[in-house]
Design an enzyme around this catalytic site. Structure first.
Site, mmCIF file in Angstrom:
data_model
loop_
_atom_site.group_PDB
_atom_site.id
_atom_site.type_symbol
_atom_site.label_atom_id
_atom_site.label_comp_id
_atom_site.label_asym_id
_atom_site.label_seq_id
_atom_site.Cartn_x
_atom_site.Cartn_y
_atom_site.Cartn_z
ATOM 1 N N ASP A 135 -1.014 2.419 -52.769
ATOM 2 C CA ASP A 135 -2.520 1.752 -52.709
ATOM 3 C C ASP A 135 -2.073 2.856 -50.787
ATOM 4 O O ASP A 135 -1.554 2.251 -50.188
ATOM 5 C CB ASP A 135 -2.287 0.466 -52.155
ATOM 6 C CG ASP A 135 -3.650 0.476 -52.567
ATOM 7 O OD1 ASP A 135 -3.809 0.492 -51.669
ATOM 8 O OD2 ASP A 135 -4.006 -0.793 -53.051
ATOM 9 N N SER B 268 -10.435 -0.382 -52.680
ATOM 10 C CA SER B 268 -9.235 -0.748 -54.621
ATOM 11 C C SER B 268 -9.828 -0.762 -56.179
ATOM 12 O O SER B 268 -8.834 -0.690 -57.158
ATOM 13 C CB SER B 268 -8.175 -1.172 -53.886
ATOM 14 O OG SER B 268 -7.235 -0.508 -53.416
ATOM 15 N N ASP C 239 -4.798 -9.494 -56.204
ATOM 16 C CA ASP C 239 -5.684 -8.163 -55.245
ATOM 17 C C ASP C 239 -6.796 -7.415 -56.231
ATOM 18 O O ASP C 239 -6.094 -7.242 -57.834
ATOM 19 C CB ASP C 239 -5.207 -8.211 -55.137
ATOM 20 C CG ASP C 239 -5.660 -7.182 -53.420
ATOM 21 O OD1 ASP C 239 -6.761 -7.040 -52.977
ATOM 22 O OD2 ASP C 239 -5.296 -6.901 -52.153
ATOM 23 N N THR D 266 -5.579 -4.298 -57.214
ATOM 24 C CA THR D 266 -5.303 -3.024 -58.272
ATOM 25 C C THR D 266 -4.501 -3.468 -59.667
ATOM 26 O O THR D 266 -4.687 -3.086 -60.483
ATOM 27 C CB THR D 266 -3.962 -2.117 -57.197
ATOM 28 O OG1 THR D 266 -4.668 -1.537 -55.904
ATOM 29 C CG2 THR D 266 -3.728 -1.504 -58.042
ATOM 30 N N ASP E 112 -1.099 0.719 -48.083
ATOM 31 C CA ASP E 112 -2.782 0.666 -47.912
ATOM 32 C C ASP E 112 -3.064 -0.829 -46.929
ATOM 33 O O ASP E 112 -3.650 -0.374 -45.371
ATOM 34 C CB ASP E 112 -3.534 0.762 -49.297
ATOM 35 C CG ASP E 112 -5.085 -0.633 -48.620
ATOM 36 O OD1 ASP E 112 -5.648 0.744 -48.191
ATOM 37 O OD2 ASP E 112 -5.477 -1.361 -48.927
ATOM 38 N N HIS F 207 -6.330 5.864 -53.259
ATOM 39 C CA HIS F 207 -7.122 6.486 -52.518
ATOM 40 C C HIS F 207 -7.170 6.630 -51.069
ATOM 41 O O HIS F 207 -5.887 6.414 -51.410
ATOM 42 C CB HIS F 207 -8.719 5.204 -52.277
ATOM 43 C CG HIS F 207 -8.398 4.048 -51.368
ATOM 44 N ND1 HIS F 207 -7.643 3.742 -50.364
ATOM 45 C CD2 HIS F 207 -7.994 2.878 -52.525
ATOM 46 C CE1 HIS F 207 -7.321 2.682 -49.826
ATOM 47 N NE2 HIS F 207 -7.356 2.199 -51.210
#
Length: 669
Positions: free
Chosen positions: A173, A222, A281, A283, A441, A487
């Site tokens: 991430d 995300s 979360d 993802t 991330d 990303h």
């Protein structure tokens, strides 16, 4: 391409030029909205919803009287054929007309003046339809006495032959090429500018890059980036598995079927979901959840178990493996969905529930398994392996009894166990596994680059261990292994810092003289166990006498050298920097100060006492860094690896996975 009648041309131009910071509705520049919008691709046989909206602004630059057309019509045609009413084309009932109002700000001036534009809406939604024949389609909404909004759709021509038995999708991430370069620098030794070892990702035969921008903004989050990776459909920030509409209900937005849902529906194969984040979360959640609000965490957990229950949708029987943090959504109470005990709910449906590393490694591979190992996000590699005192006293035990979650597995242990369970349960049908290194991330956001790079190196170590496990199981040749990101962040390394010299200086300006660039950047000291400020300087650290690892495992031998990396993000809050590892736990660079508005953040002096102030570039309501535009890398090996070379859009990841699994279907039978 999008066509509108001449009468709407001026409105279209005005909408595109005004709708920058805020938008009336993403993908809908006119007053007639077709969702999925223009330029959408589909997998043949993939289920999706259609939302039609006719907008009637009551005020603002687009005001048209505020009476939305209730008599709009909608047709579908395959290019070369004849338009048909959508209900006839899809053989479904004509949906009921819906009405609502919403407000939005046309620009920052309108927001500051508290002058929202009011929009009245008429709408219809067609649920769970599919297009089976490859080719181009035209979807036309007619409203306001002949005004038309036309969307061009493409059903991709993909083979139905299955090429891979299994797929492992690793998501680092927020991971960028710059971060991978920095991780390589601190963990792999060089001699005269030549690396003596390489990252496992470096050894993959195919390298590509994917563009990450979303439907209506060029910076993504995300949620909608995961939606693109898993479904082949771009969406809006915060949206999971849906296109965002303008209704108040966060669960009625038009859905798109994910790779996990399609694979389970068509093959009966296994599905595994692993993350070092709290498991609700974005993802992990985007594999099963369908909501435009990624913050609906309780409902996301319910979707893992029960699928989508508010509208007719794909029959979902749950993943075989669900591993991560986020116990607060499982313990009965205010943060679980409807206050339910989701440990009990999963157990009732046949899941073995494990709450620590010891139990995880000991549990059988034969049953579905839920593993939740902490409240909130799981502990970082650096704290689990080096600064282990940071695991004590956090009251983050997954049983909710206030203890410390100090027996947590890492990404490697969770991923290998997931593979063992999937292989045991679905040796014949095959399986799909998503494994996320979430805190690359999360630590980049807080400017804690040491912890972020530690998470990246753990990901690389997990990839290496995965290839070894697949080889041992005899599955490597039949498994596509993909490593990518959702990303990026604007991170890079520009030189080195003499932290001893920096600490000795008395002013912020002289402290900056400790930064060495070009020739003065020198060499990486992280692979040198005898670097000054390392061994002997920190008796609590495993750096004493250097950190050692098993053969072929690569992490820094010294996380606290005198000469560290001069690294930074391109967008960040006000902060202090001393460029040293934060031994007491993850960073908190900016804080609110008593007496100021709750969302007004200032430099956190305690975060880097020996450092100097660095002015931020973000608005003062930001306490951490943000995502960036950069393309992100894709590493591929195994069946279909050739599909992932070059530069392409993030949605193409989904189509590559679907092609490799042979998931396209030319009929509903």
């Amino acid at each position: 391409m999008l066509f509108v009648a001449v009468a709407a041309t001026a409105s279209l131009f005005l909408a595109w030029t005004n709708a920058q910071t805020f938008q009336r509705l993403g993908g809908c520049p006119t007053l007639g909205c077709v969702i999925p919008p223009d330029q959408t691709d589909f997998l043949a046989g993939q289920f999706f919803d259609i939302r039609l909206e006719v907008h009637a602004p009551l005020n603002g630059s687009e005001a048209n009287g505020g009476i939305p057309d209730p008599n709009f019509s909608f047709t579908i045609e395959k290019v070369g054929g004849k338009p048909q009413p959508a209900s006839r084309f899809f053989k479904v009932k004509e949906p009921a007309l819906e009405r609502w109002n919403f407000t939005w700000y046309e620009d920052l001036f309108a927001r500051d003046a508290f002058k929202p534009s009011v929009v009245r809406v008429t709408s219809k939604a067609y649920r769970r339809v599919a297009l089976y024949e490859p080719g181009e389609y035209t979807a036309t909404l007619t409203y306001y006495d002949g005004t038309k909004t036309t969307a061009s759709w493409l059903v991709r021509d993909l083979a139905t032959v299955r090429k891979a038995k299994n797929i492992v999708l690793f998501i680092g991430d927020g991971m960028t090429t710059n971060m991978i370069t920095a991780a390589r620098l601190i963990a792999h030794k060089q001699i005269n500018g030549r690396y003596q070892t390489r990252l496992q990702m470096d050894k993959f035969p195919v390298l590509g890059h994917q563009m990450t921008h979303s439907l209506d903004s060029f910076i993504t989050d995300s949620a909608n980036s995961a939606t693109a990776l898993y479904s082949g459909h771009k969406s809006s920030v915060n949206a999971l598995g849906v296109y965002a509409d303008s209704s108040k209900n966060p669960f009625d937005d038009p859905k798109v079927e994910s790779i996990a849902e399609i694979f389970q529906r068509l093959t009966g194969g296994g599905v595994g979901i692993v993350s070092t984040a709290f498991i609700a979360d974005a993802t992990p959640g985007a594999l099963t959840a369908h909501t435009r609000d990624r913050g609906q965490y309780g409902q996301v957990v319910d979707s893992f178990l029960n699928g989508n229950t508010n509208y007719t949708w794909t029959n979902w029987t749950g993943p075989d493996v669900l591993f991560g943090g986020g116990a607060e959504q499982f313990i009965p109470g205010p943060e679980s969905y409807l206050g339910k005990d989701y440990y009990a709910a999963f157990a009732k449906k046949g899941y073995t529930v494990v709450l620590n590393k010891t139990s995880l490694l000991a549990t059988s591979n034969k049953s579905k398994t839920l593993g939740i190992f902490s409240i909130s996000n799981m502990a970082k590699w650096l704290d689990r392996n080096v600064y282990t005192d940071n695991l004590v006293g956090n009251k983050d035990s997954p049983d909710g009894k206030g203890g410390s979650a100090n027996d947590q597995p890492g990404l490697k242990e969770m991923t290998l166990k997931a593979i063992d369970i999937l292989h045991e349960r679905h040796c014949d049908q095959g399986w799909f596994l998503m494994s996320e290194a979430a805190s690359i991330d999360k630590q980049m956001h807080t400017l804690d680059y040491d912890r972020a790079l530690g998470e990246l190196l753990e990901l690389d170590d997990t990839v290496k261990a995965t290839i070894a496990r697949l080889t041992a199981l005899g599955e490597l040749k039949e498994t596509l292994v993909l490593v990518t990101a959702d990303h990026g962040h604007g991170f890079d390394v520009m030189g080195s810092v003499d932290t001893k010299y920096l600490t000795a200086q008395g002013t912020d300006r002289t402290k900056r003289s400790a930064i060495g660039t070009y020739a003065n950047s020198g060499l990486s000291q992280y692979t040198n166990p005898n670097s000054e400020n390392g061994p002997g300087s920190n008796p609590r650290s495993h750096n004493n006498n250097s950190l050692t690892y098993t053969e072929g495992t690569f992490f820094p031998a010294n996380w606290d050298p005198r000469y560290t990396l001069f690294s930074a993000l391109g967008a960040d809050p006000d902060r202090r920097e001393n460029y040293q590892v934060h031994k007491s736990g993850p960073r908190k660079p900016a804080v609110n100060i008593t007496g100021f508005p709750a969302k007004d953040y200032f430099v956190n002096y305690k975060d880097a006492v020996s450092g100097f102030i660095v002015n931020g570039t973000l608005p003062t309501d930001a306490d951490q860094g943000v995502h960036s535009l950069t393309d992100v890398p894709v590493f591929a090996r195994g069946p279909c690896q050739e599909l992932f070379g070059g530069v392409y859009n993030n949605i193409d990841i989904f189509y590559g996975l679907a092609d490799c699994f042979g998931l396209a279907r030319g009929s509903s039978g």
